[in-house]
Design a protein around this motif. Sequence first.
Motif, PDB file in Angstrom:
ATOM      1  N   LEU A 238       0.804  -1.222   0.000  1.00 59.69           N
ATOM      2  CA  LEU A 238       0.000   0.000   0.000  1.00 59.69           C
ATOM      3  C   LEU A 238       0.838   1.274   0.000  1.00 59.69           C
ATOM      4  O   LEU A 238       0.296   2.384   0.064  1.00 59.69           O
ATOM      5  CB  LEU A 238      -0.932   0.020   1.226  1.00 59.69           C
ATOM      6  CG  LEU A 238      -1.923  -1.131   1.364  1.00 59.69           C
ATOM      7  CD1 LEU A 238      -2.772  -0.934   2.608  1.00 59.69           C
ATOM      8  CD2 LEU A 238      -2.809  -1.254   0.133  1.00 59.69           C
ATOM      9  N   ARG A 239       2.163   1.144  -0.101  1.00 58.52           N
ATOM     10  CA  ARG A 239       3.026   2.324  -0.044  1.00 58.52           C
ATOM     11  C   ARG A 239       2.654   3.403  -1.051  1.00 58.52           C
ATOM     12  O   ARG A 239       2.689   4.597  -0.718  1.00 58.52           O
ATOM     13  CB  ARG A 239       4.492   1.903  -0.227  1.00 58.52           C
ATOM     14  CG  ARG A 239       5.078   1.234   1.016  1.00 58.52           C
ATOM     15  CD  ARG A 239       6.480   0.724   0.750  1.00 58.52           C
ATOM     16  NE  ARG A 239       7.083   0.155   1.960  1.00 58.52           N
ATOM     17  CZ  ARG A 239       8.240  -0.496   1.973  1.00 58.52           C
ATOM     18  NH1 ARG A 239       8.924  -0.651   0.844  1.00 58.52           N
ATOM     19  NH2 ARG A 239       8.709  -0.966   3.099  1.00 58.52           N
ATOM     20  N   PRO A 240       2.274   3.055  -2.289  1.00 56.09           N
ATOM     21  CA  PRO A 240       1.902   4.123  -3.239  1.00 56.09           C
ATOM     22  C   PRO A 240       0.676   4.927  -2.802  1.00 56.09           C
ATOM     23  O   PRO A 240       0.465   6.043  -3.272  1.00 56.09           O
ATOM     24  CB  PRO A 240       1.608   3.351  -4.529  1.00 56.09           C
ATOM     25  CG  PRO A 240       2.385   2.079  -4.407  1.00 56.09           C
ATOM     26  CD  PRO A 240       2.310   1.729  -2.954  1.00 56.09           C
ATOM     27  N   LEU A 241      -0.126   4.375  -1.884  1.00 57.14           N
ATOM     28  CA  LEU A 241      -1.311   5.073  -1.378  1.00 57.14           C
ATOM     29  C   LEU A 241      -1.017   5.841  -0.094  1.00 57.14           C
ATOM     30  O   LEU A 241      -1.798   6.704   0.313  1.00 57.14           O
ATOM     31  CB  LEU A 241      -2.434   4.074  -1.102  1.00 57.14           C
ATOM     32  CG  LEU A 241      -3.091   3.435  -2.323  1.00 57.14           C
ATOM     33  CD1 LEU A 241      -3.900   2.208  -1.906  1.00 57.14           C
ATOM     34  CD2 LEU A 241      -3.980   4.439  -3.031  1.00 57.14           C
ATOM     35  N   LYS A 242       0.105   5.524   0.547  1.00 58.07           N
ATOM     36  CA  LYS A 242       0.418   6.127   1.841  1.00 58.07           C
ATOM     37  C   LYS A 242       1.322   7.345   1.735  1.00 58.07           C
ATOM     38  O   LYS A 242       1.559   8.028   2.725  1.00 58.07           O
ATOM     39  CB  LYS A 242       1.063   5.086   2.763  1.00 58.07           C
ATOM     40  CG  LYS A 242       0.112   3.979   3.186  1.00 58.07           C
ATOM     41  CD  LYS A 242       0.741   3.064   4.213  1.00 58.07           C
ATOM     42  CE  LYS A 242      -0.276   2.079   4.779  1.00 58.07           C
ATOM     43  NZ  LYS A 242       0.279   1.244   5.859  1.00 58.07           N
ATOM     44  N   GLY A 243       1.832   7.593   0.560  1.00 63.42           N
ATOM     45  CA  GLY A 243       2.727   8.724   0.392  1.00 63.42           C
ATOM     46  C   GLY A 243       3.418   8.642  -0.945  1.00 63.42           C
ATOM     47  O   GLY A 243       4.579   9.029  -1.081  1.00 63.42           O
ATOM     48  N   GLY A 244       2.695   8.138  -1.923  1.00 66.80           N
ATOM     49  CA  GLY A 244       3.245   7.961  -3.251  1.00 66.80           C
ATOM     50  C   GLY A 244       2.401   8.657  -4.295  1.00 66.80           C
ATOM     51  O   GLY A 244       1.650   9.596  -3.991  1.00 66.80           O
ATOM     52  N   THR A 245       2.490   8.150  -5.499  1.00 67.60           N
ATOM     53  CA  THR A 245       1.811   8.805  -6.620  1.00 67.60           C
ATOM     54  C   THR A 245       0.301   8.592  -6.604  1.00 67.60           C
ATOM     55  O   THR A 245      -0.427   9.305  -7.296  1.00 67.60           O
ATOM     56  CB  THR A 245       2.377   8.279  -7.945  1.00 67.60           C
ATOM     57  OG1 THR A 245       2.258   6.855  -7.966  1.00 67.60           O
ATOM     58  CG2 THR A 245       3.848   8.659  -8.095  1.00 67.60           C
ATOM     59  N   LEU A 246      -0.188   7.629  -5.830  1.00 69.23           N
ATOM     60  CA  LEU A 246      -1.621   7.322  -5.839  1.00 69.23           C
ATOM     61  C   LEU A 246      -2.390   7.954  -4.684  1.00 69.23           C
ATOM     62  O   LEU A 246      -3.623   7.908  -4.670  1.00 69.23           O
ATOM     63  CB  LEU A 246      -1.835   5.802  -5.816  1.00 69.23           C
ATOM     64  CG  LEU A 246      -1.306   5.029  -7.021  1.00 69.23           C
ATOM     65  CD1 LEU A 246      -1.523   3.537  -6.823  1.00 69.23           C
ATOM     66  CD2 LEU A 246      -1.984   5.499  -8.309  1.00 69.23           C
ATOM     67  N   GLY A 247      -1.686   8.505  -3.705  1.00 67.07           N
ATOM     68  CA  GLY A 247      -2.376   9.092  -2.568  1.00 67.07           C
ATOM     69  C   GLY A 247      -1.454   9.307  -1.398  1.00 67.07           C
ATOM     70  O   GLY A 247      -0.248   9.059  -1.471  1.00 67.07           O
TER      71      GLY A 247
END
Length: 297
Positions: free
Chosen positions: A124-133
């Motif tokens: 879930l890293r892209p949602l926690k501080g990435g390009t997805l959120g």
Amino acid sequence: MTTSPDILCIGSVLWDVIGRAPNPMRLGSDVPGRITRLPGGVAMNIAMTLRRFGMRPALLSAVGRDAEGDELIATCARMGMITSHIYRSDDLPTDRYMAVEGANGLIAAIADAHSLEAAGDKILRPLKGGTLGGPGRPFGGIVALDGNLTEALLEEIAGSDLFAEADLRVAPASPGKAERLTPFLDHGRATLYVNLEEAGLLCHTQFPSAGAAAEGLLARGAARALVTDGGRSAAMGIPGAVIDKTPPEVLVTRVTGAGDTFMAAHIVAEAEGAAPDAALDRALAAAAAYVSGDISA
């Protein structure tokens, strides 16, 4: 290809190894047939159907940095999936699923999704501080989520602000993992996609039909629920109504992935603005075409 997805598919992305025989089988059968290997996993199966209908899915999963993983990532990319958000592990092998099917349906299956479970919230890293959120900017699109994640991670997702604006579509990976979806029964906005057995497990009872199961899930707090029952009537439960539909009659040549195809086709139909009964019809037609072999795996 753009890296902006129409939908996130979160869960298992692995290799399916499927043995199929043209005749009925039973315990101990040893028969000729065909053995295939192709990309699979609930999240991947959903993504493949979404691509067939023109959507751009991004995969959030765990795939090893082994030869099988490199091949799997390359295959997904060729199919048009967005793979840049997948967590690649140096020390976890790429997951696999193995099934045996006869003319009488699924005989046995083993899902080895231990690497996905071990990766945990790293996917879930892209949602926690990435390009997805990230904090204060939750992902606001459609999310297809499968029950191969751990109970702890599914519970975290159900209560996370990162998904506060998402249109969550949730399915168990198998009846054995159905109860992992319990946190989504009172989520308020999640749509559950289950079969008759899985609905019974979630409600701790047995239902005589998909319609009764949809009513039971709504009574347990589900915002919306879609229940399938093989070739028998399927149902969609929404507040104040249950819609029943009978699937087209087809010759069944395969079953693995049928539920995922149903879910993806329903998501696409609703994304295109179809009314509830029309969306259910389209989902059943897509699943029937898949099990009959009229759609490539």
